[in-house]
Motif scaffolding. Structure first.
Motif, PDB file in Angstrom:
ATOM      1  N   THR A 132     -34.471  27.655  12.297  1.00 22.10           N
ATOM      2  CA  THR A 132     -34.688  29.081  12.449  1.00 22.10           C
ATOM      3  C   THR A 132     -34.127  29.547  13.788  1.00 22.10           C
ATOM      4  N   ALA A 133     -33.461  30.683  13.770  1.00 21.83           N
ATOM      5  CA  ALA A 133     -32.878  31.272  14.972  1.00 21.83           C
ATOM      6  C   ALA A 133     -32.987  32.783  14.855  1.00 21.83           C
ATOM      7  N   ARG A 134     -32.693  33.483  15.940  1.00 22.40           N
ATOM      8  CA  ARG A 134     -32.614  34.947  15.897  1.00 22.40           C
ATOM      9  C   ARG A 134     -31.152  35.314  15.730  1.00 22.40           C
ATOM     10  N   TRP A 135     -30.887  36.116  14.719  1.00 26.73           N
ATOM     11  CA  TRP A 135     -29.541  36.542  14.379  1.00 26.73           C
ATOM     12  C   TRP A 135     -29.429  38.042  14.577  1.00 26.73           C
ATOM     13  N   ALA A 136     -28.239  38.487  14.966  1.00 28.20           N
ATOM     14  CA  ALA A 136     -27.979  39.915  15.134  1.00 28.20           C
ATOM     15  C   ALA A 136     -26.704  40.282  14.387  1.00 28.20           C
ATOM     16  N   LEU A 137     -26.697  41.497  13.872  1.00 31.82           N
ATOM     17  CA  LEU A 137     -25.517  42.053  13.231  1.00 31.82           C
ATOM     18  C   LEU A 137     -24.964  43.110  14.180  1.00 31.82           C
ATOM     19  N   LEU A 138     -23.760  42.869  14.704  1.00 26.41           N
ATOM     20  CA  LEU A 138     -23.115  43.798  15.623  1.00 26.41           C
ATOM     21  C   LEU A 138     -21.978  44.501  14.900  1.00 26.41           C
ATOM     22  N   LEU A 139     -21.813  45.789  15.206  1.00 28.34           N
ATOM     23  CA  LEU A 139     -20.731  46.580  14.626  1.00 28.34           C
ATOM     24  C   LEU A 139     -19.728  46.912  15.709  1.00 28.34           C
ATOM     25  N   ASP A 140     -18.497  46.506  15.509  1.00 27.28           N
ATOM     26  CA  ASP A 140     -17.375  46.879  16.368  1.00 27.28           C
ATOM     27  C   ASP A 140     -16.835  48.180  15.797  1.00 27.28           C
ATOM     28  N   LYS A 141     -17.108  49.288  16.494  1.00 27.82           N
ATOM     29  CA  LYS A 141     -16.753  50.607  15.969  1.00 27.82           C
ATOM     30  C   LYS A 141     -15.247  50.850  16.055  1.00 27.82           C
ATOM     31  N   PRO A 142     -14.728  51.617  15.104  1.00 27.25           N
ATOM     32  CA  PRO A 142     -13.291  51.904  15.117  1.00 27.25           C
ATOM     33  C   PRO A 142     -12.946  52.944  16.178  1.00 27.25           C
ATOM     34  N   PRO A 143     -11.665  52.992  16.590  1.00 26.29           N
ATOM     35  CA  PRO A 143     -11.239  54.053  17.513  1.00 26.29           C
ATOM     36  C   PRO A 143     -11.536  55.420  16.919  1.00 26.29           C
ATOM     37  N   GLY A 144     -11.864  56.366  17.764  1.00 27.11           N
ATOM     38  CA  GLY A 144     -12.184  57.707  17.289  1.00 27.11           C
ATOM     39  C   GLY A 144     -13.673  57.939  17.204  1.00 27.11           C
ATOM     40  N   GLU A 145     -14.480  56.895  17.366  1.00 23.76           N
ATOM     41  CA  GLU A 145     -15.934  57.044  17.317  1.00 23.76           C
ATOM     42  C   GLU A 145     -16.537  56.844  18.698  1.00 23.76           C
ATOM     43  N   GLY A 146     -15.792  57.079  19.724  1.00 22.34           N
ATOM     44  CA  GLY A 146     -16.301  56.910  21.078  1.00 22.34           C
ATOM     45  C   GLY A 146     -15.154  56.690  22.039  1.00 22.34           C
ATOM     46  N   PRO A 147     -15.459  56.170  23.223  1.00 24.75           N
ATOM     47  CA  PRO A 147     -14.400  55.902  24.198  1.00 24.75           C
ATOM     48  C   PRO A 147     -13.346  54.950  23.631  1.00 24.75           C
ATOM     49  N   LEU A 148     -12.195  54.897  24.281  1.00 22.52           N
ATOM     50  CA  LEU A 148     -11.098  54.068  23.789  1.00 22.52           C
ATOM     51  C   LEU A 148     -11.355  52.578  23.939  1.00 22.52           C
ATOM     52  N   ARG A 149     -12.330  52.192  24.754  1.00 18.68           N
ATOM     53  CA  ARG A 149     -12.648  50.773  24.881  1.00 18.68           C
ATOM     54  C   ARG A 149     -13.473  50.319  23.682  1.00 18.68           C
ATOM     55  N   ARG A 150     -13.526  49.009  23.490  1.00 15.39           N
ATOM     56  CA  ARG A 150     -14.324  48.480  22.378  1.00 15.39           C
ATOM     57  C   ARG A 150     -15.787  48.839  22.601  1.00 15.39           C
ATOM     58  N   GLN A 151     -16.438  49.210  21.548  1.00 12.52           N
ATOM     59  CA  GLN A 151     -17.830  49.610  21.619  1.00 12.52           C
ATOM     60  C   GLN A 151     -18.591  48.924  20.483  1.00 12.52           C
ATOM     61  N   TYR A 152     -19.614  48.151  20.850  1.00  9.10           N
ATOM     62  CA  TYR A 152     -20.403  47.417  19.864  1.00  9.10           C
ATOM     63  C   TYR A 152     -21.773  48.065  19.730  1.00  9.10           C
ATOM     64  N   GLU A 153     -22.282  48.075  18.523  1.00  3.69           N
ATOM     65  CA  GLU A 153     -23.616  48.613  18.263  1.00  3.69           C
ATOM     66  C   GLU A 153     -24.450  47.540  17.569  1.00  3.69           C
ATOM     67  N   LEU A 154     -25.665  47.325  18.068  1.00  4.52           N
ATOM     68  CA  LEU A 154     -26.598  46.404  17.425  1.00  4.52           C
ATOM     69  C   LEU A 154     -27.157  47.103  16.193  1.00  4.52           C
ATOM     70  N   MET A 155     -26.839  46.580  15.027  1.00  5.56           N
ATOM     71  CA  MET A 155     -27.237  47.222  13.774  1.00  5.56           C
ATOM     72  C   MET A 155     -28.563  46.698  13.241  1.00  5.56           C
ATOM     73  N   ALA A 156     -28.806  45.386  13.400  1.00  8.04           N
ATOM     74  CA  ALA A 156     -30.023  44.796  12.839  1.00  8.04           C
ATOM     75  C   ALA A 156     -30.215  43.405  13.409  1.00  8.04           C
ATOM     76  N   THR A 157     -31.456  42.919  13.371  1.00  6.99           N
ATOM     77  CA  THR A 157     -31.758  41.538  13.763  1.00  6.99           C
ATOM     78  C   THR A 157     -32.638  40.915  12.684  1.00  6.99           C
ATOM     79  N   VAL A 158     -32.584  39.587  12.623  1.00  4.41           N
ATOM     80  CA  VAL A 158     -33.425  38.866  11.673  1.00  4.41           C
ATOM     81  C   VAL A 158     -33.696  37.480  12.247  1.00  4.41           C
ATOM     82  N   ASP A 159     -34.903  36.965  12.037  1.00  2.85           N
ATOM     83  CA  ASP A 159     -35.244  35.597  12.388  1.00  2.85           C
ATOM     84  C   ASP A 159     -35.214  34.775  11.109  1.00  2.85           C
ATOM     85  N   GLY A 160     -34.493  33.666  11.147  1.00  4.04           N
ATOM     86  CA  GLY A 160     -34.404  32.821   9.963  1.00  4.04           C
ATOM     87  C   GLY A 160     -33.248  31.864  10.091  1.00  4.04           C
ATOM     88  N   THR A 161     -32.886  31.272   8.981  1.00  2.38           N
ATOM     89  CA  THR A 161     -31.754  30.352   8.964  1.00  2.38           C
ATOM     90  C   THR A 161     -30.459  31.160   8.869  1.00  2.38           C
TER      91      THR A 161
END
Length: 102
Positions: free
Chosen positions: A8-37
């Motif tokens: 069992t571990a803690r897992w996260a789902l990150l979203l790398d947003k496309p250009p046009g949805e914020g600054p020109l640099r890469r922007q990641y958003e934490l979408m969800a977490t889950v504990d499990g395999t």
């Protein structure tokens, strides 16, 4: 990676947003977490990505979902000709400097 050992571990789902949805640099958003395999995280997050409706393109003509080595990718073709790519990354929490609060 914890594939196949049932740990069992803690897992996260990150979203790398496309250009046009914020600054020109890469922007990641934490979408969800889950504990499990790893397998449980893939199943839970796979359903999350399947149901996700991106903001862009506003009027999608076509949306494709791909499974990648580290998650999923959604590619949407808009009615005005734009193409928008959303990369969802499955990540494992390896270290944390403090108490987990989410």
């Amino acid at each position: 990676m914890t594939t196949g050992d049932g740990r069992t571990a803690r897992w996260a789902l990150l979203l790398d947003k496309p250009p046009g949805e914020g600054p020109l640099r890469r922007q990641y958003e934490l979408m969800a977490t889950v504990d499990g395999t790893h397998e449980e995280a893939v199943a839970r997050f796979g359903e999350f990505v399947r149901l996700y409706r991106p903001k862009h393109p506003l009027y999608p003509v076509r949306i494709r979902r791909y499974r990648t080595g580290d998650g999923w990718m959604l590619i949407g073709d808009g009615s005005a000709g734009g193409v928008f790519t959303y990369h969802f990354m499955l990540t494992e929490l390896e270290w944390d400097s403090g108490q987990i609060t989410y």
